[in-house]
Design an enzyme around this catalytic site. Structure first.
Site, PDB file in Angstrom:
ATOM      1  N   TRP A 170       1.750 -49.542  -1.575  1.00  0.00           N
ATOM      2  CA  TRP A 170       1.174 -50.826  -1.208  1.00  0.00           C
ATOM      3  C   TRP A 170      -0.052 -50.652  -0.319  1.00  0.00           C
ATOM      4  O   TRP A 170      -0.632 -51.640   0.130  1.00  0.00           O
ATOM      5  CB  TRP A 170       2.213 -51.701  -0.501  1.00  0.00           C
ATOM      6  CG  TRP A 170       2.548 -51.263   0.914  1.00  0.00           C
ATOM      7  CD1 TRP A 170       2.613 -49.992   1.408  1.00  0.00           C
ATOM      8  CD2 TRP A 170       2.859 -52.130   2.013  1.00  0.00           C
ATOM      9  NE1 TRP A 170       2.959 -50.006   2.744  1.00  0.00           N
ATOM     10  CE2 TRP A 170       3.116 -51.308   3.143  1.00  0.00           C
ATOM     11  CE3 TRP A 170       2.974 -53.513   2.155  1.00  0.00           C
ATOM     12  CZ2 TRP A 170       3.461 -51.824   4.387  1.00  0.00           C
ATOM     13  CZ3 TRP A 170       3.315 -54.027   3.396  1.00  0.00           C
ATOM     14  CH2 TRP A 170       3.561 -53.189   4.498  1.00  0.00           C
ATOM     15  N   ASP A 171      -0.447 -49.397  -0.048  1.00  0.00           N
ATOM     16  CA  ASP A 171      -1.551 -49.153   0.879  1.00  0.00           C
ATOM     17  C   ASP A 171      -2.845 -49.838   0.442  1.00  0.00           C
ATOM     18  O   ASP A 171      -3.728 -50.066   1.276  1.00  0.00           O
ATOM     19  CB  ASP A 171      -1.782 -47.651   1.033  1.00  0.00           C
ATOM     20  CG  ASP A 171      -0.575 -46.957   1.655  1.00  0.00           C
ATOM     21  OD1 ASP A 171       0.494 -46.994   1.015  1.00  0.00           O
ATOM     22  OD2 ASP A 171      -0.683 -46.406   2.757  1.00  0.00           O
ATOM     23  N   GLU A 209      11.258 -49.982   6.589  1.00  0.00           N
ATOM     24  CA  GLU A 209      11.747 -48.773   5.896  1.00  0.00           C
ATOM     25  C   GLU A 209      12.912 -48.079   6.602  1.00  0.00           C
ATOM     26  O   GLU A 209      13.645 -47.357   5.961  1.00  0.00           O
ATOM     27  CB  GLU A 209      10.621 -47.748   5.677  1.00  0.00           C
ATOM     28  CG  GLU A 209       9.565 -48.207   4.684  1.00  0.00           C
ATOM     29  CD  GLU A 209       8.572 -47.119   4.332  1.00  0.00           C
ATOM     30  OE1 GLU A 209       8.334 -46.224   5.169  1.00  0.00           O
ATOM     31  OE2 GLU A 209       8.026 -47.158   3.221  1.00  0.00           O
ATOM     32  N   LYS A 268      10.586 -48.800  12.215  1.00  0.00           N
ATOM     33  CA  LYS A 268       9.614 -47.720  12.072  1.00  0.00           C
ATOM     34  C   LYS A 268       8.194 -48.231  12.290  1.00  0.00           C
ATOM     35  O   LYS A 268       7.356 -47.577  12.896  1.00  0.00           O
ATOM     36  CB  LYS A 268       9.740 -47.111  10.668  1.00  0.00           C
ATOM     37  CG  LYS A 268       8.707 -46.046  10.328  1.00  0.00           C
ATOM     38  CD  LYS A 268       8.870 -45.596   8.889  1.00  0.00           C
ATOM     39  CE  LYS A 268       7.792 -44.593   8.487  1.00  0.00           C
ATOM     40  NZ  LYS A 268       7.880 -44.232   7.053  1.00  0.00           N
ATOM     41  N   GLN A 269       7.926 -49.430  11.775  1.00  0.00           N
ATOM     42  CA  GLN A 269       6.583 -49.983  11.801  1.00  0.00           C
ATOM     43  C   GLN A 269       6.686 -51.495  11.698  1.00  0.00           C
ATOM     44  O   GLN A 269       7.771 -52.052  11.570  1.00  0.00           O
ATOM     45  CB  GLN A 269       5.758 -49.424  10.645  1.00  0.00           C
ATOM     46  CG  GLN A 269       6.294 -49.785   9.267  1.00  0.00           C
ATOM     47  CD  GLN A 269       5.725 -48.927   8.165  1.00  0.00           C
ATOM     48  OE1 GLN A 269       6.143 -47.811   7.965  1.00  0.00           O
ATOM     49  NE2 GLN A 269       4.761 -49.468   7.436  1.00  0.00           N
TER      50      GLN A 269
END
Length: 788
Positions: A345-346, A484, A604-605
């Protein structure tokens, strides 16, 4: 390291992998890591070369299971050029300690220069200077100039140049249990005097690869036959203080290229027609100069230097040549083998910048997704759903490439990988379609391929939503969000979580945009589209219902990351920070301890906070209002604070998103996260990952932080601006391309906004600020005082 160059002084073996990634040269068609040409692949060096979209699939035995992986292939190495005193040992910095070593990545002309001094004993030494380029004007060419200077006494120097077909994919240590032998049928030979060639194929995808190399020097060049190597040798007589030059010009073609009959013949023809090094360099510099004019940001100080490096690597991966290729956005660029070169998805973080500078590249990247729409529809059908389910990891043909197992380096255990449940990748594709069409006004794409993708993504979300009588809401179950870390409920037999807030809100947004698109389509095209897709008469009505009634969980006055998040335990953050130097990869730490991050309120983010990255404050409030919730400033601020204190930032994207959010929500804390985003790769903050390839999404995201984040730039009905003054980044400028206007110049400084629209035959652009609308016509400049 300031100005338009990135410099490294001294030879430090432990930093070589990082330097090689950050000194990669590429042109959008292929790229080569910045390894020293006299060094081979080992634990210190990794001279990889990768062509965009060149994949191969192999099956390996891992943990008692047969595992299939598709990799971006490490192609034959064109770099090798080694040297030694006649009859002596080959010189490398690892075998002969050097007295000088300096590397400079020149950003403006797109060249890599190195200068190394090898001591030879008795006060004598050999000075080696090299200049390397991967040609931006001709995407199939690369060149290496090497200058040898003897110091102290005469020297007979043996030089060997080669094309090496013995390479494997072995650049990522944790993948080395997997089969990395992607090349087969490797043949080498000589052609015209001074020219050698090498050809091979990938083992299963059967992509043909052809390379040719021309060596030019003031000495006879000899050809030697070796297994899977095309070798050239010569001997130079070096007098003290006199410099001898050896030029190596290389051409690379694959059978994926258009307008060729055979990759080897094409490579030989291109090498034969290539001009001398000086002419190649001049054309290369000119191409970079033109590309910088179209894309560059003007930001002062250290931040500006880092942003220019980031833009350089984005452009080397996704250049105007990309517009002619069937490729997506490799998450780690063309810089290494991490993530196996897959597309994630970057692109969500990359395309918004490209839309306003190189829209033809954005369109090509979206067409990569469109060509794989059928595969996405088959994936959805396999789950019993209508519409399109795009894979979390994509490669050559659009099937799901996410690994089924991943290795935890801390525990040494191979673990199940459930990241393929990140179905929100479809919303990222839809978001990029919408952003591209708004930025460009490309109605052909909007009504054509864009409409086909957007409607199928909407169908998937509508068909994934299940009504819950108890809640009186639709729910989306069994997914994984951007975080994630959380891929299952504690103790659950099955993976997946219910009602991830980011997933549900973006699904609602997709459904709303699909309805808007349908309503605006020309009637003949609407009829074609509904007939082609088999869209039932009652589907739009369901989309409307689902887009207004998806469940968004809350707890303690904040948005919950997913349903049940509130029941998780709090983590002893201070305790883990004391026990471990770095807890970014908290999931690996806990698994190695026999625990699981699924038990804790730990991310995580950015997950929920990604909503503030994608949508302006006003649009986000509108989305929640559509869903029946009031998202006031207090609730959003509390949500930001809640997750800010529970995030380990185990992704380079995390600092970027948090910096973007905090620039508006809590400005005093924003700069710390912006700095982390800027330093993510140059300081290798994720601990050794940059040496496996740069983080392209984070690099492009920092550019977009200046372009859209700090300016509040939106492209709806003109250029809408709502700047936020960030003291550390208060003065900047850039040019952009908008609705056929080329080179529209924006500059912000000291509370002033200057907009200059170049002369053309286009209509004026409406510049929309919070308190007014100012039309600026071609050939005109407006200077506006910004509201406080």
């Amino acid at each position: 390291m300031t100005g338009p160059a990135w410099e490294y002084d001294g030879y430090r073996p432990g930093e070589e992998r990082l330097r090689e990634s950050l000194c990669t040269l590429g042109n959008g068609y292929f790229a080569t890591r910045g390894a020293l040409p006299e060094c081979t692949a080992d634990d210190i060096h990794y001279p990889g070369t990768y062509a965009a979209g060149c994949y191969n699939r192999l099956t390996s035995e891992v943990a008692g299971r047969r595992v299939e992986n598709e990799d971006m292939v490490n192609l034959p190495n064109w770099l090798p050029l080694r040297f030694r005193p006649a009859g002596g040992d080959w010189l490398t910095p690892d075998t002969t300690p050097v007295t000088e070593h300096h590397q400079v990545l020149h950003l403006d002309p797109g060249t890599l220069e190195r200068r190394t001094r090898y001591p030879l004993g008795g006060g004598a030494s050999l000075l080696v200077r090299q200049v390397r380029l991967v040609h931006l004007a001709d995407p199939h060419l690369a060149a290496l100039r090497t200058e040898f200077t003897a110091e102290g006494e005469p020297l007979d120097l043996e030089v060997e140049a080669a094309l090496d077909g013995r390479v494997t994919n072995s650049g990522v240590a944790r993948y080395r249990e997997l089969d990395g032998r992607h090349l087969t049928r490797v043949e080498a030979g000589a052609a015209a005097p001074g020219t050698v060639w090498l050809r091979c194929h990938t083992r299963t995808s059967d992509i043909g690869v052809g390379l040719a190399a021309r060596l030019t020097a003031d000495a006879p060049v000899r050809h030697a036959d070796e297994d899977r190597r095309a070798v050239q040798r010569l001997t130079l007589r070096l007098l003290p203080g006199r410099t001898a030059t050896v030029d190596k010009t290389v051409a690379l073609h694959t059978s994926r290229d258009p307008a060729i009959s055979d990759p080897l013949c094409a490579a030989l023809d291109r090498t034969a027609g290539a001009p001398p090094f000086e002419t190649l360099l001049e054309a290369h510099r000119t191409a970079w100069q033109q590309l910088w004019r179209r894309t560059a940001l003007d930001v002062p100080g250290e931040a500006g230097s880092i942003l220019r490096l980031h833009l350089f690597h984005v452009l080397q991966t996704l250049s105007p040549h990309t517009a002619d290729l069937d490729v997506g956005v490799p998450a780690r660029g063309l810089h290494g083998e991490a993530y196996r070169g897959h597309v994630f998805w970057d692109e969500l973080f990359v395309l918004p910048y490209l839309n306003l500078h190189l829209p033809e590249v954005s369109r090509a990247l979206l067409r990569y997704r469109h060509r794989r729409l059928d595969a996405a529809c088959h994936a959805a059908a396999a789950l019993g759903r209508r519409g399109a389910l795009y894979p979390w990891q994509s490669g050559s043909d659009g099937r799901e490439e996410t690994q089924q197992l991943h290795l935890n380096p801390r525990s040494g255990r191979w673990l199940p990988d459930h990241s393929r449940l990140q179905h929100h990748v479809g919303s990222a594709v839809a978001y990029n379609i919408w952003q591209y069409c708004e930025a460009t006004g490309d109605t052909d794409f909007r009504h054509g391929e864009g409409a086909e993708m957007l409607l199928q993504i909407a169908r998937f979300w509508a068909d994934s939503a299940v009504w819950d009588d108890h809640l009186g809401r639709y729910r989306i179950r069994g997914v994984v969000g951007p975080d994630e870390y959380h891929d299952a409920y504690p103790g659950a037999a099955r993976p997946g979580l219910d009602d991830n807030a980011y997933t549900n809100v973006t699904a609602a947004w997709v459904l709303g945009r699909a309805l808007e698109l349908l309503a605006g389509l020309p009637e003949p095209r609407r009829r074609e589209l509904t007939e082609y897709s088999g869209l039932a008469d009652d589907e739009p009505a369901r989309w409307e219902q689902v887009s207004r009634r998806l469940h968004i969980p809350f707890h303690d006055g904040v948005i919950s990351q997913f349903d049940g998040y509130a029941d998780l335990a709090e983590l002893d953050w201070d305790g883990y920070r004391k026990r471990y130097d770095d807890i970014r990869r908290l999931d690996r730490i806990l698994e190695a301890e026999g625990d699981t991050v699924n038990r804790y309120k730990a991310s995580k983010q950015a997950d929920v906070l990604m909503l503030g990255y994608l949508f302006s404050p006003g649009e986000l409030r509108g989305l929640f209002q559509r869903l029946g919730h009031r998202l006031d400033e207090h609730t959003w601020t509390a949500t930001v604070d809640h997750y800010l204190h529970r995030t380990s930032h185990g992704s380079t994207l995390s600092g970027l998103v948090h910096g973007w959010i905090l620039a508006r929500a809590r400005r005093a804390d924003a700069w710390r996260f912006v700095q982390e985003a800027l330093r993510g790769d140059i300081a290798d903050l994720q601990g050794g990952t940059t040496g496996e390839g740069v983080h392209l999404g984070a690099m492009a995201g920092t550019l977009d932080l200046v372009q859209r984040g700090l300016t509040g730039l939106e492209t709806r009905g003109g250029l809408c601006l709502d700047p936020v003054p960030l003291p550390e980044l208060s003065s900047y400028g850039f040019s952009l391309r908008y609705h056929g206007h080329w080179g529209v110049r924006l500059r912000l400084r000291s509370g002033l906004l200057e907009i200059a629209v170049p002369a053309s035959d286009r209509s004026p652009i409406d510049i929309r600020l919070r308190d007014r609308v100012v039309p600026v016509g071609p050939g005109k400049t407006a200077r506006l005082v910004l509201p406080d």
